[in-house]
Design an enzyme around this catalytic site. Structure first.
Site, PDB file in Angstrom:
ATOM      1  N   THR A 133       0.806  -1.219   0.000  1.00 45.14           N
ATOM      2  CA  THR A 133       0.000   0.000   0.000  1.00 45.14           C
ATOM      3  C   THR A 133       0.839   1.268   0.000  1.00 45.14           C
ATOM      4  OG1 THR A 133      -1.704  -1.185   1.210  1.00 45.14           O
ATOM      5  CG2 THR A 133      -1.794   1.210   1.316  1.00 45.14           C
ATOM      6  N   ASP A 149       1.697  -6.990  -4.097  1.00 49.34           N
ATOM      7  CA  ASP A 149       0.934  -6.945  -2.860  1.00 49.34           C
ATOM      8  C   ASP A 149       1.567  -8.037  -1.995  1.00 49.34           C
ATOM      9  OD1 ASP A 149      -2.338  -6.405  -1.943  1.00 49.34           O
ATOM     10  OD2 ASP A 149      -1.168  -7.974  -0.958  1.00 49.34           O
ATOM     11  N   SER A 150       1.808  -7.772  -0.725  1.00 54.07           N
ATOM     12  CA  SER A 150       2.602  -8.730   0.055  1.00 54.07           C
ATOM     13  C   SER A 150       1.853 -10.032   0.312  1.00 54.07           C
ATOM     14  CB  SER A 150       3.097  -8.112   1.351  1.00 54.07           C
ATOM     15  OG  SER A 150       2.105  -8.097   2.326  1.00 54.07           O
ATOM     16  N   ASP A 199       0.712  -6.925   5.172  1.00 54.08           N
ATOM     17  CA  ASP A 199       0.056  -8.224   5.402  1.00 54.08           C
ATOM     18  C   ASP A 199       1.034  -9.335   5.791  1.00 54.08           C
ATOM     19  OD1 ASP A 199      -2.346  -7.049   4.903  1.00 54.08           O
ATOM     20  OD2 ASP A 199      -2.624  -7.907   2.907  1.00 54.08           O
ATOM     21  N   THR A 206       3.801  -9.569  14.871  1.00 53.71           N
ATOM     22  CA  THR A 206       2.649 -10.179  14.219  1.00 53.71           C
ATOM     23  C   THR A 206       1.759  -9.033  13.774  1.00 53.71           C
ATOM     24  OG1 THR A 206       2.727 -12.109  15.652  1.00 53.71           O
ATOM     25  CG2 THR A 206       0.599 -11.616  14.688  1.00 53.71           C
ATOM     26  N   GLN A 210      -1.082 -20.257  20.158  1.00 47.77           N
ATOM     27  CA  GLN A 210      -1.950 -19.389  19.344  1.00 47.77           C
ATOM     28  C   GLN A 210      -2.045 -17.988  19.968  1.00 47.77           C
ATOM     29  OE1 GLN A 210      -5.827 -21.210  18.836  1.00 47.77           O
ATOM     30  NE2 GLN A 210      -4.936 -23.121  18.108  1.00 47.77           N
ATOM     31  N   CYS A 211      -1.645 -17.878  21.236  1.00 46.26           N
ATOM     32  CA  CYS A 211      -1.760 -16.575  21.917  1.00 46.26           C
ATOM     33  C   CYS A 211      -0.735 -15.592  21.346  1.00 46.26           C
ATOM     34  CB  CYS A 211      -1.507 -16.723  23.411  1.00 46.26           C
ATOM     35  SG  CYS A 211      -2.728 -17.740  24.222  1.00 46.26           S
TER      36      CYS A 211
END
Ligand code: ASP
Length: 346
Positions: free
Chosen positions: A18, A62-63, A95, A170, A281-282
């Site tokens: 972007t 676009d990533s 992304d 993240t 997953q945290c």
């Protein structure tokens, strides 16, 4: 290409995303702008007393289309230009920026210069863009030296006033300007009126020669657990031809179902040579195998604990380590060692 002596020399590598978009005057659609004309778009760049060169990827992407082959190209561009520049800024879509920054952190061993990733949520050609500030601050950070030594000699991500270690990040927000989180590692710097570097959090240079690793192995996959995950899902993932390593995204501090079919499937796969890495997953906190009964079996059958590594970083680290051809025992050891500041081991 030669250096301009007595100046800080920076290379800006534009991969797409972007940040580098402008409204096309004819169609009104957002299209990547040509960095040849960057000084027309951002005349303020001339105010820096640095020499800034630009390298654009062709094609710009676009990533979401990012692939390990692009990581390799990026690593090679940095390698080829390493002696010519004092620092690098990589403009990249947000992304998959955390994946690319993680991968580069492993691929660039003995990195003693800054590689600062940045991007934006709104294109540079939009009045309220966050890209302008992100870009200008990233340039300043990539150029920062104190007593002739670079301040941030590592792969980092700069976004919305925060400088983070790349392999700790993240993307967690698709709407707000502060798109990234570093849930398990403090900031490297905070940017307000001043850039406040947190020196104790930044890797120290080792002054060794840069070594670039491009032998990645892609036989790695991710299995995210969810309540009700079925035997057929687990079994079909484990039977992917050629699979060498699986990132098991577990609940909380590394917990998983205790159903005998589940544990047996994993145990069988491990006995057949698959490496399974337990990653939570945290977005914050660490895997602690054996803390709960629901992780005891994983430890017993030989699942390797990933401490507080992110999934992005785990993926990149596995591709890198397996690509280097380490035997399984050494691989397991290295997965439980922080090699680029990607994990906290207590
Ligand atoms: N889809 C875009 C990309 O990652 C979003 C962005 O640039 O932030 O390339």
């Amino acid at each position: 290409m030669t250096r301009t002596e007595n100046k800080t020399n920076l290379l800006v590598i534009y991969t797409g995303g972007t940040i580098g978009m402008m409204k096309d005057p004819d169609s009104g659609a957002l299209v990547p702008f040509d960095f040849e004309h960057i000084y027309d778009q951002m005349p303020i760049l001339k105010n820096f007393d640095y020499r800034i060169d630009f390298h654009s990827f062709d094609p710009l992407i676009d990533s979401s289309n990012m692939k390990p082959s692009f990581w390799i190209r990026l690593a090679r561009i940095i390698e080829d230009n390493y002696e010519l520049y004092d620092g690098f800024v990589v403009l990249h879509g947000s992304d998959t920026m955390a994946y690319t920054a993680s991968a580069l952190s492993f691929m660039l061993e003995n990195l003693n210069k800054p590689v600062v990733f940045t991007g934006s949520q709104l294109p540079m050609g939009v009045i309220r863009t966050d890209g302008r500030e992100n870009f200008l601050a990233a340039i300043e950070i990539a150029a920062a030296k104190e007593e002739d030594t670079v301040v941030v000699p590592e792969v980092s991500i700069y976004f919305e006033n925060q400088l983070m270690r790349g392999n700790r990040t993240t993307k967690f927000n698709a709407e707000r300007f502060n798109a990234f989180v570093s849930g398990n590692y403090p900031l490297l710097a905070e940017v307000g009126v001043h850039i406040r570097y947190q020196y104790n959090n930044i890797l120290k240079p080792n002054f060794k020669k840069l070594k670039v690793h491009t032998q990645l192995d892609f036989n790695v996959t991710i299995l995210k657990l969810f309540p009700g995950i079925s035997e057929v899902v687990v079994k079909s993932t484990l039977s992917i031809p050629g699979l060498k390593a699986l990132i098991l995204e577990t609940f909380g501090s590394g917990n998983a179902p205790t159903d005998p079919w589940f544990i047996n499937c994993l145990e069988q796969a491990i006995q057949n040579g698959l490496l399974i890495l337990n990653v939570t997953q945290c977005k914050s906190g660490s895997v602690d195998i054996g803390k709960y009964e629901t992780s005891l079996d994983l430890g017993r059958i030989g699942v390797v604990g990933g401490f507080d590594i992110t999934t992005e970083s785990a993926l990149a680290k596995l591709m890198y380590l397996i690509g280097e051809g380490y035997p399984k025992e050494r691989l397991t050891e290295l997965l439980q060692t922080s090699i680029r500041g990607e994990m906290t081991i207590e």
